[in-house]
Design an enzyme around this catalytic site. Sequence first.
Site, PDB file in Angstrom:
ATOM      1  N   GLU A   1      11.874  -3.470   2.835  1.00 30.20           N
ATOM      2  CA  GLU A   1      11.425  -3.326   1.447  1.00 30.20           C
ATOM      3  C   GLU A   1      12.077  -2.106   0.787  1.00 30.20           C
ATOM      4  OE1 GLU A   1       7.131  -5.613   1.386  1.00 30.20           O
ATOM      5  OE2 GLU A   1       7.116  -3.415   1.441  1.00 30.20           O
TER       6      GLU A   1
ATOM      7  N   GLU B   1       8.158 -11.971   3.822  1.00 27.26           N
ATOM      8  CA  GLU B   1       6.800 -11.428   3.967  1.00 27.26           C
ATOM      9  C   GLU B   1       5.888 -12.085   2.956  1.00 27.26           C
ATOM     10  OE1 GLU B   1       5.642  -7.385   4.024  1.00 27.26           O
ATOM     11  OE2 GLU B   1       7.396  -6.733   5.174  1.00 27.26           O
TER      12      GLU B   1
ATOM     13  N   ASN C   1     -10.751  -4.152   4.118  1.00 22.34           N
ATOM     14  CA  ASN C   1      -9.670  -5.131   4.102  1.00 22.34           C
ATOM     15  C   ASN C   1      -8.720  -4.913   2.930  1.00 22.34           C
ATOM     16  OD1 ASN C   1     -10.447  -6.537   6.439  1.00 22.34           O
ATOM     17  ND2 ASN C   1     -12.016  -7.629   5.292  1.00 22.34           N
TER      18      ASN C   1
END
Length: 362
Positions: free
Chosen positions: A156, A261, A276
Site C-alpha cells: 500500500e 486486499e 473490531n
Amino acid sequence: MKRITATLALLSLAASAPAQHPLYFGADLSFANEMQDCGAQFRLGGKSVDPFALIKRKGGNLARIRIWNNPTRTHYSNLADVERSIRRAKAAGLQVLLDFHYSDDWADGDKQYPPAAWAGLDTAAQAKALHDYTRYVLDTLAAAGLTPELVQVGNEINHELFSGTRVEIDWTRNAALINAGLRAVRESAAAAHKPIRIMLHIAQPENAEPWFAAAAKAGVTDYDVIGLSYYKKWSKEPMSGLGDTIARLSKAYGKDVVLVETAYPYTVKATPGANNLLGEDSIDPAYPATPQGQAAYMKDVTRVVLKAGGRGVVYWAPDWIPSSCTKSAGGPVNWENATWFDRDHAWEALPVVDFMRERSVP
C-alpha cells in the site's frame, strides 16, 4: 507450401504473444503460523482444517505472505516465519505472493516508516539497502526451493517509501527507492532461473490512477501487476467505481490488475475485550453483516473485478482469529468478525470461502 508458410507464421505469432497468466484467488495467511502456534483452531465440517489447504480445496490458488525487516513486537513475519509459510503454501499446491512491507512493523496506506536500521541513511544508501535486502531474501528463498511466484515491492505504497506519514511525494527519491526493489527482484529471478511477477500496490481505487500516472512519469515502469486494496470503510468509491478503475488502469498500462486486499464482516455484534476494526461503518446496506451477507458481498465484488478485466481477488487476514497470544496494537484481536471462521460456532468455516470458485461474469 502456402499452407506450411501460414502455419509457420501462426506458430511464430503464438510464440511472440504474451503469456496468459491465471486468475488469482486466495487470501493473505500471514497470521496462520502464529495463530495456530498459540492454540487457534480452524474447522471445516467440524474437523480441524489447514487454512492453506482450505484455499486449495475451495478453488483458490494463491497465498499472500507479508515480511517485515526486523520485527521487534513479534517473532513472526520475519524471514524464518516466511519460509515456514511458503513451505505450507507450496505443500498445499498454492502459488505465493510475497509482500515486502519494507518496515519493522506495519506499512500501509497511512504510513511508510523505514526499518530502524535504515532510518538515518540518505536516499542513495536507503536505495542500496532496499535492493540488497530484497535480493538477500529472494536469493535465500530460492536456495531453499521456495521462490515466490509474485512479489510486492512495498505494501500500500500510497505515500513515499520511508516518509512516515508525509503526504507529499518526492518522486525523484521515491522512484529511486522503488526501482531499486524492482531491479533486485529481476536480478534474483534471473539468477535462480525462476520467473517472478512484480506487483505495485495502492490502497483504495480512487488513489490508484494519479499514483500510477506520477510513477510512470518518474520512470517507474518495470512491473507486471497492479494491486489494489478496496474496503468499504476507507474507500469513497462504490463497488461499481472499483470496476471502472480496474478497467481504466488495465487499458492505460497494459498490466494485470488484482484486488489484492479486501474483506467484509459477517457480524458487527460486539465481543468483550475486542474493538473490531470493521464495524457498522464498513457495512454496505445491500449486504447485511451476516454470514450470508459476507458471502454475497465477496461473490459480487469478485464478479465486478472479473467483468472489468481484473485478474483476481485476495482476501485479507481470514486467519486472524483469537488465540492465547493474539494481540494487535490496540489490544486483543480486532478482526475476528471479518475472518472466514465463525466465532459463534467453534470457528467453523463460513460460506464466504466459496467466493474463490466464482468465475461467472454478469
